[in-house]
Design a protein around this motif. Structure first.
Motif, PDB file in Angstrom:
ATOM      1  N   GLY A  92      42.392 -49.732   4.314  1.00  0.00           N
ATOM      2  CA  GLY A  92      43.070 -49.998   3.051  1.00  0.00           C
ATOM      3  C   GLY A  92      42.281 -50.831   2.074  1.00  0.00           C
ATOM      4  N   ASP A  93      40.972 -50.958   2.295  1.00  0.00           N
ATOM      5  CA  ASP A  93      40.155 -51.796   1.407  1.00  0.00           C
ATOM      6  C   ASP A  93      39.541 -51.001   0.256  1.00  0.00           C
ATOM      7  N   GLY A  94      39.905 -49.712   0.164  1.00  0.00           N
ATOM      8  CA  GLY A  94      39.390 -48.902  -0.936  1.00  0.00           C
ATOM      9  C   GLY A  94      38.058 -48.247  -0.666  1.00  0.00           C
ATOM     10  N   SER A  95      37.452 -48.519   0.488  1.00  0.00           N
ATOM     11  CA  SER A  95      36.144 -47.939   0.799  1.00  0.00           C
ATOM     12  C   SER A  95      36.251 -46.501   1.281  1.00  0.00           C
ATOM     13  N   GLY A  96      37.442 -46.123   1.726  1.00  0.00           N
ATOM     14  CA  GLY A  96      37.630 -44.774   2.242  1.00  0.00           C
ATOM     15  C   GLY A  96      37.126 -44.570   3.650  1.00  0.00           C
TER      16      GLY A  96
END
Length: 229
Positions: free
Chosen positions: A13-17
């Protein structure tokens, strides 16, 4: 149990995918390769995504559709190879064969039909945009495959250990030459068994009966018959 190819959509969920790994059980990220397209079975190649190779499995996540992704354990991959033959496939790729559960009642070819059943996909091709990365990918595949050896059945392991004896237990040739049982190593007969991680074939120990006692008995009978006559 064969797991085969399956859907995988768990991302951090950190946006890194990046995919969520089973770190509590020791799963580690070994290699990341961007711009890798995937082709399942005989289906058309899909839009490029990112390939994540972990110590347990392959994970491919789409760069276009964040809800699309596939995963397969190394234990389910029976073969992997570099393919550069244009007659075999139009683009250089990593070719893999995947073990699936056999279903005698299902004769349809799900690899080429519109309805995709991932559990029946037997082949997968990973097509990097940069073909020069194929050798690197292949080396990582080999390394991770070695980290996931085929599990040994408990019965087979116990059966194999029944043939392991120490030299002190088996070497009786240096004692009584008239011993009823003699033990020797036959250079033409070999039985292989797993010896820890070495997997070396060990000579099969043969038990040979000393026929001398039978020859002595025959001579005694012959002498007795001669005296009677």
């Amino acid at each position: 149990m064969v797991v085969g190819l399956r859907e995988f959509t768990l991302r951090t969920g950190d946006g890194s995918g990046k995919p969520v790994l089973d770190e509590s059980n020791g799963e580690e990220l070994m290699h990341v390769q961007t711009s890798v397209a995937v082709a399942l079975g005989n289906r058309p190649v899909e839009s490029p995504g990112t390939l994540y190779i972990t110590s347990r499995k392959l994970i491919w996540l789409s760069d276009v559709d964040m809800a699309k992704g596939y995963a397969v354990d190394f234990l389910s991959i029976s073969l992997h190879a570099v393919s550069r033959d244009p007659e075999a496939y139009s683009s250089p790729c990593i070719y893999t064969q995947i073990e699936v559960e056999e279903d005698e009642d299902d004769e349809s070819d799900t690899e080429s039909t519109e309805v995709l059943d991932l559990s029946k996909i037997r082949e997968m091709r990973l097509v990097p945009s940069d073909p020069s990365q194929l050798e690197t990918l292949f080396d990582v595949f080999c390394e991770c495959a070695e980290l996931n050896p085929e599990p040994v059945e408990e019965e087979e392991e116990e059966s194999g250990h029944n043939w392991v004896f120490s030299a002190d237990q088996m070497d009786v040739r240096g004692g009584d030459e008239d011993a009823e049982w003699q033990i020797s190593q036959s250079p033409t007969s070999v039985i292989g068994h797993s010896n820890g991680d070495e997997g070396l074939a060990q000579p099969m120990l043969e038990l040979q009966i000393n026929d001398q006692r039978f020859e002595d008995a025959e001579e005694m009978v012959h002498e007795s018959e001669t005296k009677d006559h």
